[in-house]
Design a protein around this motif. Structure first.
Motif, PDB file in Angstrom:
ATOM      1  N   ILE A   1      -9.277  -9.986  -8.279  1.00  0.00           N
ATOM      2  CA  ILE A   1      -8.184  -9.182  -7.784  1.00  0.00           C
ATOM      3  C   ILE A   1      -8.095  -8.874  -6.451  1.00  0.00           C
ATOM      4  O   ILE A   1      -9.230  -9.063  -5.689  1.00  0.00           O
ATOM      5  CB  ILE A   1      -8.436  -7.729  -8.543  1.00  0.00           C
ATOM      6  N   GLY A   2      -7.057  -8.532  -6.036  1.00  0.00           N
ATOM      7  CA  GLY A   2      -6.784  -8.493  -4.637  1.00  0.00           C
ATOM      8  C   GLY A   2      -5.612  -7.724  -4.254  1.00  0.00           C
ATOM      9  O   GLY A   2      -5.152  -6.842  -5.103  1.00  0.00           O
ATOM     10  N   VAL A   3      -5.348  -7.700  -2.935  1.00  0.00           N
ATOM     11  CA  VAL A   3      -4.338  -6.724  -2.309  1.00  0.00           C
ATOM     12  C   VAL A   3      -3.164  -7.745  -1.555  1.00  0.00           C
ATOM     13  O   VAL A   3      -3.343  -8.669  -1.054  1.00  0.00           O
ATOM     14  CB  VAL A   3      -4.734  -5.645  -1.587  1.00  0.00           C
ATOM     15  N   SER A   4      -2.233  -6.679  -0.992  1.00  0.00           N
ATOM     16  CA  SER A   4      -1.235  -7.529  -0.353  1.00  0.00           C
ATOM     17  C   SER A   4      -0.511  -6.516   0.666  1.00  0.00           C
ATOM     18  O   SER A   4      -0.300  -5.421   0.082  1.00  0.00           O
ATOM     19  CB  SER A   4      -0.021  -8.100  -1.141  1.00  0.00           C
ATOM     20  N   ASN A   5      -0.590  -6.860   1.794  1.00  0.00           N
ATOM     21  CA  ASN A   5       0.287  -5.898   2.824  1.00  0.00           C
ATOM     22  C   ASN A   5      -0.563  -4.968   3.265  1.00  0.00           C
ATOM     23  O   ASN A   5      -0.292  -3.551   3.709  1.00  0.00           O
ATOM     24  CB  ASN A   5       1.502  -5.531   2.581  1.00  0.00           C
ATOM     25  N   TYR A   6      -2.232  -4.880   2.941  1.00  0.00           N
ATOM     26  CA  TYR A   6      -3.016  -3.858   3.324  1.00  0.00           C
ATOM     27  C   TYR A   6      -3.403  -3.790   4.571  1.00  0.00           C
ATOM     28  O   TYR A   6      -3.957  -4.968   5.249  1.00  0.00           O
ATOM     29  CB  TYR A   6      -4.378  -4.032   2.234  1.00  0.00           C
ATOM     30  N   ASN A   7      -3.261  -2.836   5.500  1.00  0.00           N
ATOM     31  CA  ASN A   7      -4.016  -2.631   6.630  1.00  0.00           C
ATOM     32  C   ASN A   7      -5.683  -2.256   6.467  1.00  0.00           C
ATOM     33  O   ASN A   7      -6.025  -1.885   5.184  1.00  0.00           O
ATOM     34  CB  ASN A   7      -3.388  -1.436   7.499  1.00  0.00           C
ATOM     35  N   ILE A   8      -6.620  -1.964   7.526  1.00  0.00           N
ATOM     36  CA  ILE A   8      -7.842  -1.858   7.483  1.00  0.00           C
ATOM     37  C   ILE A   8      -7.980  -0.545   6.962  1.00  0.00           C
ATOM     38  O   ILE A   8      -9.006  -0.392   5.908  1.00  0.00           O
ATOM     39  CB  ILE A   8      -8.358  -1.662   8.868  1.00  0.00           C
ATOM     40  N   LYS A   9      -7.199   0.317   7.174  1.00  0.00           N
ATOM     41  CA  LYS A   9      -7.407   1.851   6.461  1.00  0.00           C
ATOM     42  C   LYS A   9      -7.373   1.735   4.773  1.00  0.00           C
ATOM     43  O   LYS A   9      -8.211   2.136   4.248  1.00  0.00           O
ATOM     44  CB  LYS A   9      -6.502   2.776   6.894  1.00  0.00           C
ATOM     45  N   HIS A  10      -6.414   0.752   4.490  1.00  0.00           N
ATOM     46  CA  HIS A  10      -6.182   0.663   2.838  1.00  0.00           C
ATOM     47  C   HIS A  10      -7.508  -0.104   2.350  1.00  0.00           C
ATOM     48  O   HIS A  10      -7.851   0.389   1.235  1.00  0.00           O
ATOM     49  CB  HIS A  10      -5.049   0.172   2.727  1.00  0.00           C
TER      50      HIS A  10
ATOM     51  N   GLU B   1     -10.546  -0.086   3.671  1.00  0.00           N
ATOM     52  CA  GLU B   1     -11.665   0.688   3.847  1.00  0.00           C
ATOM     53  C   GLU B   1     -11.648   1.973   2.810  1.00  0.00           C
ATOM     54  O   GLU B   1     -12.800   2.380   2.337  1.00  0.00           O
ATOM     55  CB  GLU B   1     -11.822   1.447   5.232  1.00  0.00           C
ATOM     56  N   GLU B   2     -10.360   2.349   2.178  1.00  0.00           N
ATOM     57  CA  GLU B   2     -10.400   3.255   0.992  1.00  0.00           C
ATOM     58  C   GLU B   2     -10.830   2.813   0.044  1.00  0.00           C
ATOM     59  O   GLU B   2     -11.771   3.369  -0.574  1.00  0.00           O
ATOM     60  CB  GLU B   2      -8.706   3.338   1.033  1.00  0.00           C
ATOM     61  N   ILE B   3     -10.741   1.388  -0.439  1.00  0.00           N
ATOM     62  CA  ILE B   3     -11.340   0.880  -1.572  1.00  0.00           C
ATOM     63  C   ILE B   3     -12.905   0.737  -1.243  1.00  0.00           C
ATOM     64  O   ILE B   3     -13.701   1.102  -1.997  1.00  0.00           O
ATOM     65  CB  ILE B   3     -10.914  -0.676  -1.756  1.00  0.00           C
ATOM     66  N   GLN B   4     -13.384   0.250   0.070  1.00  0.00           N
ATOM     67  CA  GLN B   4     -14.917   0.253   0.119  1.00  0.00           C
ATOM     68  C   GLN B   4     -15.391   1.866   0.181  1.00  0.00           C
ATOM     69  O   GLN B   4     -16.521   1.817  -0.357  1.00  0.00           O
ATOM     70  CB  GLN B   4     -14.865  -0.293   1.624  1.00  0.00           C
TER      71      GLN B   4
ATOM     72  N   ASN C   1       1.573  -0.192   7.881  1.00  0.00           N
ATOM     73  CA  ASN C   1       1.300   1.387   8.315  1.00  0.00           C
ATOM     74  C   ASN C   1       1.597   2.343   7.421  1.00  0.00           C
ATOM     75  O   ASN C   1       1.511   3.546   7.727  1.00  0.00           O
ATOM     76  CB  ASN C   1       1.829   1.553   9.762  1.00  0.00           C
ATOM     77  N   ALA C   2       1.626   2.182   6.000  1.00  0.00           N
ATOM     78  CA  ALA C   2       1.792   2.938   4.994  1.00  0.00           C
ATOM     79  C   ALA C   2       0.855   4.179   5.133  1.00  0.00           C
ATOM     80  O   ALA C   2      -0.250   3.658   5.272  1.00  0.00           O
ATOM     81  CB  ALA C   2       2.076   2.380   3.720  1.00  0.00           C
ATOM     82  N   ASP C   3       1.223   5.227   4.773  1.00  0.00           N
ATOM     83  CA  ASP C   3      -0.021   6.377   4.647  1.00  0.00           C
ATOM     84  C   ASP C   3      -0.714   6.286   3.444  1.00  0.00           C
ATOM     85  O   ASP C   3      -0.278   5.610   2.477  1.00  0.00           O
ATOM     86  CB  ASP C   3       0.728   7.728   4.458  1.00  0.00           C
TER      87      ASP C   3
ATOM     88  N   PRO D   1       0.768  -1.407  -0.138  1.00  0.00           N
ATOM     89  CA  PRO D   1      -0.182   0.018   0.029  1.00  0.00           C
ATOM     90  C   PRO D   1       0.675   1.288  -0.156  1.00  0.00           C
ATOM     91  O   PRO D   1       0.503   2.129   0.636  1.00  0.00           O
ATOM     92  CB  PRO D   1      -0.827  -0.167   1.472  1.00  0.00           C
ATOM     93  N   LEU D   2       1.913   1.347  -0.762  1.00  0.00           N
ATOM     94  CA  LEU D   2       2.874   2.283  -0.777  1.00  0.00           C
ATOM     95  C   LEU D   2       2.417   3.418  -1.882  1.00  0.00           C
ATOM     96  O   LEU D   2       1.437   3.143  -2.586  1.00  0.00           O
ATOM     97  CB  LEU D   2       4.397   2.141  -0.864  1.00  0.00           C
ATOM     98  N   GLY D   3       2.730   4.759  -1.968  1.00  0.00           N
ATOM     99  CA  GLY D   3       2.464   5.642  -2.811  1.00  0.00           C
ATOM    100  C   GLY D   3       1.412   6.489  -2.533  1.00  0.00           C
ATOM    101  O   GLY D   3       1.199   7.504  -3.589  1.00  0.00           O
ATOM    102  N   GLY D   4       0.724   6.254  -1.528  1.00  0.00           N
ATOM    103  CA  GLY D   4      -0.430   7.148  -1.419  1.00  0.00           C
ATOM    104  C   GLY D   4      -1.794   6.889  -1.844  1.00  0.00           C
ATOM    105  O   GLY D   4      -1.856   5.925  -2.817  1.00  0.00           O
ATOM    106  N   ALA D   5      -2.911   7.391  -1.461  1.00  0.00           N
ATOM    107  CA  ALA D   5      -4.323   6.915  -1.959  1.00  0.00           C
ATOM    108  C   ALA D   5      -4.197   7.110  -3.316  1.00  0.00           C
ATOM    109  O   ALA D   5      -4.957   6.087  -3.900  1.00  0.00           O
ATOM    110  CB  ALA D   5      -5.209   7.629  -0.824  1.00  0.00           C
ATOM    111  N   ALA D   6      -3.981   8.135  -3.694  1.00  0.00           N
ATOM    112  CA  ALA D   6      -4.309   8.337  -5.317  1.00  0.00           C
ATOM    113  C   ALA D   6      -3.532   7.322  -6.066  1.00  0.00           C
ATOM    114  O   ALA D   6      -4.452   6.700  -7.152  1.00  0.00           O
ATOM    115  CB  ALA D   6      -3.880   9.652  -5.670  1.00  0.00           C
ATOM    116  N   THR D   7      -2.438   7.052  -5.776  1.00  0.00           N
ATOM    117  CA  THR D   7      -1.832   5.814  -6.746  1.00  0.00           C
ATOM    118  C   THR D   7      -2.529   4.433  -6.200  1.00  0.00           C
ATOM    119  O   THR D   7      -2.486   3.776  -7.639  1.00  0.00           O
ATOM    120  CB  THR D   7      -0.196   5.768  -6.136  1.00  0.00           C
TER     121      THR D   7
END
Length: 277
Positions: free
Chosen positions: A139-148, A150-153, A275-277, A113-119
Protein backbone atom coordinates in the motif's frame (compact mmCIF):
# COMPACT_ATOMS: atom_id res chain seq x y z
CA UNK A 1 24.45 2.77 -13.75
CA UNK A 2 23.48 -0.67 -15.04
CA UNK A 3 19.77 -0.59 -15.75
CA UNK A 4 17.41 -2.58 -17.98
CA UNK A 5 13.69 -2.64 -18.61
CA UNK A 6 13.34 -5.52 -16.14
CA UNK A 7 15.29 -3.73 -13.38
CA UNK A 8 13.48 -3.66 -10.05
CA UNK A 9 13.81 -1.97 -6.69
CA UNK A 10 12.90 -3.52 -3.35
CA UNK A 11 10.25 -2.13 -1.02
CA UNK A 12 10.84 -2.33 2.73
CA UNK A 13 8.09 -4.98 2.70
CA UNK A 14 10.43 -7.26 0.75
CA UNK A 15 8.43 -7.07 -2.48
CA UNK A 16 9.89 -5.61 -5.67
CA UNK A 17 8.60 -3.07 -8.20
CA UNK A 18 9.83 -2.58 -11.76
CA UNK A 19 11.84 0.62 -12.15
CA UNK A 20 9.98 1.74 -15.29
CA UNK A 21 6.21 1.89 -15.37
CA UNK A 22 3.61 2.51 -18.05
CA UNK A 23 1.05 5.21 -17.24
CA UNK A 24 -2.48 5.22 -18.64
CA UNK A 25 -3.74 8.64 -17.51
CA UNK A 26 -6.10 10.23 -20.06
CA UNK A 27 -6.05 7.21 -22.35
CA UNK A 28 -9.70 6.55 -23.25
CA UNK A 29 -10.93 3.15 -22.12
CA UNK A 30 -11.59 2.06 -25.72
CA UNK A 31 -7.92 2.79 -26.57
CA UNK A 32 -6.42 1.38 -23.39
CA UNK A 33 -6.36 -2.28 -24.43
CA UNK A 34 -4.27 -1.53 -27.53
CA UNK A 35 -1.90 0.80 -25.65
CA UNK A 36 -1.28 -1.58 -22.76
CA UNK A 37 -0.88 -4.53 -25.11
CA UNK A 38 1.77 -2.60 -27.03
CA UNK A 39 3.50 -1.69 -23.77
CA UNK A 40 3.55 -5.33 -22.68
CA UNK A 41 4.89 -6.42 -26.07
CA UNK A 42 7.59 -3.77 -25.78
CA UNK A 43 8.74 -5.15 -22.45
CA UNK A 44 6.90 -3.14 -19.80
CA UNK A 45 5.77 -5.25 -16.87
CA UNK A 46 4.57 -2.41 -14.62
CA UNK A 47 1.19 -0.79 -15.34
CA UNK A 48 0.03 2.24 -13.34
CA UNK A 49 -3.76 2.61 -13.21
CA UNK A 50 -6.37 4.49 -11.16
CA UNK A 51 -10.11 4.37 -10.69
CA UNK A 52 -10.26 8.04 -11.72
CA UNK A 53 -8.80 7.20 -15.13
CA UNK A 54 -11.90 5.11 -15.91
CA UNK A 55 -9.94 2.59 -17.97
CA UNK A 56 -9.29 -0.31 -15.61
CA UNK A 57 -11.50 -2.43 -17.87
CA UNK A 58 -9.22 -1.83 -20.85
CA UNK A 59 -6.21 -2.79 -18.77
CA UNK A 60 -7.93 -6.04 -17.80
CA UNK A 61 -8.61 -6.86 -21.45
CA UNK A 62 -4.98 -6.19 -22.37
CA UNK A 63 -3.57 -8.36 -19.59
CA UNK A 64 -5.86 -11.22 -20.52
CA UNK A 65 -5.07 -10.88 -24.24
CA UNK A 66 -1.31 -10.63 -23.66
CA UNK A 67 -0.87 -14.23 -22.54
CA UNK A 68 1.62 -13.01 -19.92
CA UNK A 69 1.10 -14.64 -16.52
CA UNK A 70 -0.48 -12.32 -13.96
CA UNK A 71 2.44 -12.99 -11.62
CA UNK A 72 4.84 -11.36 -14.08
CA UNK A 73 2.92 -8.09 -14.28
CA UNK A 74 3.17 -5.46 -11.55
CA UNK A 75 -0.21 -3.73 -11.32
CA UNK A 76 -0.84 -0.47 -9.46
CA UNK A 77 -4.18 1.24 -9.04
CA UNK A 78 -5.51 4.06 -6.88
CA UNK A 79 -8.53 5.18 -4.89
CA UNK A 80 -9.62 8.81 -4.88
CA UNK A 81 -10.53 10.22 -1.49
CA UNK A 82 -13.76 12.01 -2.53
CA UNK A 83 -16.77 10.82 -0.59
CA UNK A 84 -15.09 7.80 0.92
CA UNK A 85 -15.28 6.31 4.41
CA UNK A 86 -13.63 3.15 5.69
CA UNK A 87 -16.58 1.00 4.55
CA UNK A 88 -16.93 2.60 1.13
CA UNK A 89 -13.18 2.33 0.57
CA UNK A 90 -13.38 -1.42 1.25
CA UNK A 91 -16.16 -1.65 -1.35
CA UNK A 92 -14.19 0.44 -3.84
CA UNK A 93 -11.16 -1.82 -3.52
CA UNK A 94 -13.37 -4.82 -4.33
CA UNK A 95 -14.92 -2.93 -7.26
CA UNK A 96 -11.47 -2.08 -8.59
CA UNK A 97 -10.38 -5.72 -8.44
CA UNK A 98 -13.56 -6.64 -10.29
CA UNK A 99 -12.94 -4.06 -13.03
CA UNK A 100 -9.37 -5.28 -13.39
CA UNK A 101 -10.50 -8.92 -13.22
CA UNK A 102 -7.70 -9.85 -10.82
CA UNK A 103 -7.55 -11.44 -7.38
CA UNK A 104 -5.05 -8.90 -6.11
CA UNK A 105 -3.14 -5.78 -7.07
CA UNK A 106 0.55 -5.39 -6.36
CA UNK A 107 0.25 -1.81 -5.14
CA UNK A 108 -2.80 0.21 -4.11
CA UNK A 109 -2.45 3.95 -3.57
CA UNK A 110 -4.52 6.72 -2.07
CA UNK A 111 -4.69 8.97 -5.12
CA UNK A 112 -4.47 12.34 -3.40
CA UNK A 113 -4.49 13.87 0.11
CA UNK A 114 -7.86 15.63 -0.22
CA UNK A 115 -10.84 15.31 2.11
CA UNK A 116 -9.08 16.01 5.39
CA UNK A 117 -7.15 13.92 7.88
CA UNK A 118 -10.08 11.80 9.06
CA UNK A 119 -10.95 10.73 5.52
CA UNK A 120 -7.34 10.00 4.63
CA UNK A 121 -6.80 7.86 7.70
CA UNK A 122 -10.09 5.97 7.25
CA UNK A 123 -9.04 5.03 3.71
CA UNK A 124 -5.54 4.12 4.88
CA UNK A 125 -7.02 1.72 7.44
CA UNK A 126 -9.18 0.21 4.71
CA UNK A 127 -6.08 -0.41 2.59
CA UNK A 128 -4.40 -2.11 5.55
CA UNK A 129 -7.45 -4.34 6.00
CA UNK A 130 -7.49 -5.26 2.30
CA UNK A 131 -3.76 -5.99 2.43
CA UNK A 132 -4.26 -8.35 5.37
CA UNK A 133 -7.01 -10.07 3.36
CA UNK A 134 -4.58 -10.71 0.50
CA UNK A 135 -6.28 -8.34 -1.95
CA UNK A 136 -3.29 -5.99 -2.03
CA UNK A 137 0.40 -6.84 -1.74
CA UNK A 138 1.60 -3.33 -0.81
CA UNK A 139 0.00 0.00 0.00
CA UNK A 140 1.11 3.52 -0.74
CA UNK A 141 0.06 7.08 -1.46
CA UNK A 142 0.16 9.64 -4.24
CA UNK A 143 0.63 13.41 -4.16
CA UNK A 144 1.38 13.32 -0.43
CA UNK A 145 3.43 16.06 1.19
CA UNK A 146 5.52 15.59 4.32
CA UNK A 147 2.68 16.57 6.65
CA UNK A 148 0.43 13.90 5.14
CA UNK A 149 3.14 11.28 5.50
CA UNK A 150 3.78 12.34 9.10
CA UNK A 151 0.06 11.97 9.75
CA UNK A 152 0.39 8.25 9.02
CA UNK A 153 3.64 8.01 10.97
CA UNK A 154 2.11 9.70 14.02
CA UNK A 155 -0.84 7.30 13.97
CA UNK A 156 1.50 4.37 14.59
CA UNK A 157 0.22 2.58 11.50
CA UNK A 158 2.52 1.18 8.84
CA UNK A 159 4.06 3.69 6.45
CA UNK A 160 3.45 3.58 2.69
CA UNK A 161 6.02 1.73 0.62
CA UNK A 162 5.78 4.36 -2.13
CA UNK A 163 4.73 7.96 -2.73
CA UNK A 164 3.86 8.87 -6.32
CA UNK A 165 4.34 12.59 -6.98
CA UNK A 166 4.81 14.96 -9.89
CA UNK A 167 8.53 14.79 -10.44
CA UNK A 168 10.77 16.01 -13.26
CA UNK A 169 13.66 18.49 -13.62
CA UNK A 170 11.34 21.51 -13.46
CA UNK A 171 9.60 20.41 -10.24
CA UNK A 172 11.82 18.14 -8.13
CA UNK A 173 9.91 18.33 -4.83
CA UNK A 174 13.17 17.87 -2.97
CA UNK A 175 11.88 18.08 0.65
CA UNK A 176 9.31 15.34 -0.04
CA UNK A 177 11.89 13.16 -1.79
CA UNK A 178 14.33 13.64 1.10
CA UNK A 179 11.71 12.63 3.70
CA UNK A 180 10.78 9.57 1.68
CA UNK A 181 14.43 8.56 1.27
CA UNK A 182 14.99 8.89 5.02
CA UNK A 183 12.06 6.52 5.68
CA UNK A 184 12.79 4.03 2.88
CA UNK A 185 9.71 5.07 0.93
CA UNK A 186 10.21 4.70 -2.82
CA UNK A 187 9.34 7.65 -5.02
CA UNK A 188 7.43 7.25 -8.25
CA UNK A 189 7.39 10.08 -10.81
CA UNK A 190 4.25 11.04 -12.64
CA UNK A 191 4.50 13.58 -15.47
CA UNK A 192 8.16 12.64 -16.07
CA UNK A 193 7.95 13.91 -19.65
CA UNK A 194 6.78 17.43 -18.64
CA UNK A 195 3.90 16.97 -21.10
CA UNK A 196 6.10 17.58 -24.08
CA UNK A 197 7.39 21.01 -23.07
CA UNK A 198 10.80 20.20 -24.48
CA UNK A 199 11.93 23.66 -25.60
CA UNK A 200 14.68 23.78 -22.96
CA UNK A 201 18.21 24.41 -24.29
CA UNK A 202 20.07 21.98 -22.01
CA UNK A 203 17.52 19.25 -22.71
CA UNK A 204 17.82 19.80 -26.45
CA UNK A 205 21.63 19.77 -26.22
CA UNK A 206 21.69 16.46 -24.36
CA UNK A 207 19.20 14.91 -26.77
CA UNK A 208 21.38 15.96 -29.70
CA UNK A 209 24.56 14.72 -28.03
CA UNK A 210 23.21 11.24 -27.35
CA UNK A 211 21.07 11.06 -30.51
CA UNK A 212 18.01 10.64 -28.35
CA UNK A 213 14.79 12.55 -28.11
CA UNK A 214 14.09 14.81 -25.10
CA UNK A 215 11.60 12.34 -23.64
CA UNK A 216 14.29 9.66 -23.49
CA UNK A 217 16.69 12.05 -21.75
CA UNK A 218 14.03 12.89 -19.15
CA UNK A 219 13.28 9.23 -18.47
CA UNK A 220 17.00 8.51 -18.13
CA UNK A 221 17.37 11.43 -15.67
CA UNK A 222 14.52 10.02 -13.57
CA UNK A 223 15.96 6.51 -13.55
CA UNK A 224 19.43 7.74 -12.60
CA UNK A 225 17.95 9.78 -9.75
CA UNK A 226 16.55 6.52 -8.38
CA UNK A 227 12.92 7.34 -9.14
CA UNK A 228 10.28 5.14 -10.76
CA UNK A 229 9.11 7.11 -13.82
CA UNK A 230 5.70 6.49 -15.38
CA UNK A 231 5.76 7.75 -18.97
CA UNK A 232 2.46 7.42 -20.80
CA UNK A 233 1.44 7.40 -24.43
CA UNK A 234 -1.25 5.83 -26.58
CA UNK A 235 0.97 5.94 -29.68
CA UNK A 236 2.81 2.70 -30.44
CA UNK A 237 5.95 4.41 -31.69
CA UNK A 238 6.21 6.53 -28.54
CA UNK A 239 5.57 3.53 -26.30
CA UNK A 240 8.48 1.76 -27.97
CA UNK A 241 10.71 4.83 -27.95
CA UNK A 242 10.21 5.47 -24.24
CA UNK A 243 11.93 2.20 -23.32
CA UNK A 244 14.97 2.92 -25.49
CA UNK A 245 16.84 4.51 -22.61
CA UNK A 246 19.30 1.83 -21.55
CA UNK A 247 22.13 2.40 -24.03
CA UNK A 248 23.39 5.71 -22.69
CA UNK A 249 24.29 7.22 -19.34
CA UNK A 250 24.13 10.87 -18.28
CA UNK A 251 27.31 12.06 -16.58
CA UNK A 252 27.29 13.63 -13.13
CA UNK A 253 27.77 17.06 -14.72
CA UNK A 254 24.89 16.47 -17.12
CA UNK A 255 22.64 15.31 -14.31
CA UNK A 256 23.54 18.47 -12.41
CA UNK A 257 22.72 20.63 -15.44
CA UNK A 258 19.22 19.16 -15.44
CA UNK A 259 18.96 19.45 -11.65
CA UNK A 260 19.54 23.19 -12.01
CA UNK A 261 16.26 23.54 -13.91
CA UNK A 262 14.32 23.06 -10.67
CA UNK A 263 11.71 25.78 -10.04
CA UNK A 264 10.10 24.10 -7.06
CA UNK A 265 6.32 24.01 -7.18
CA UNK A 266 6.41 26.90 -9.67
CA UNK A 267 7.66 24.30 -12.14
CA UNK A 268 4.61 22.07 -11.74
CA UNK A 269 2.86 21.33 -15.01
CA UNK A 270 0.06 19.18 -13.64
CA UNK A 271 -2.45 18.79 -10.84
CA UNK A 272 -0.22 18.86 -7.77
CA UNK A 273 -2.38 18.83 -4.61
CA UNK A 274 0.51 18.46 -2.15
CA UNK A 275 -0.64 21.45 -0.07
CA UNK A 276 -4.09 20.08 0.73
CA UNK A 277 -5.21 20.51 4.34
Amino acid sequence: MALAIDSTVRFFSGNHIYRLGFGVYKIANENTKAAVLEALRTGYRHIDAAALYENEGGISEAIQASGIPRSEIFLTTKIATAGHSYDSAIREIDDSLQRLQVDYVDLYLIHEPLGGAATRMAIWKALITAKKAGKIKDIGVSNYNIKHLEEIQDSGLELPVLNQIELHPLDQQRPIVKWCDEHDIKVSAHCPLIRGRFNIPVLQELAQKYKKDPAQVLIRWSLQKGYIPLPKSSRAERIRSNVNVYDFNLSDAEMESLDKLDKGTDGAISWNPINAD
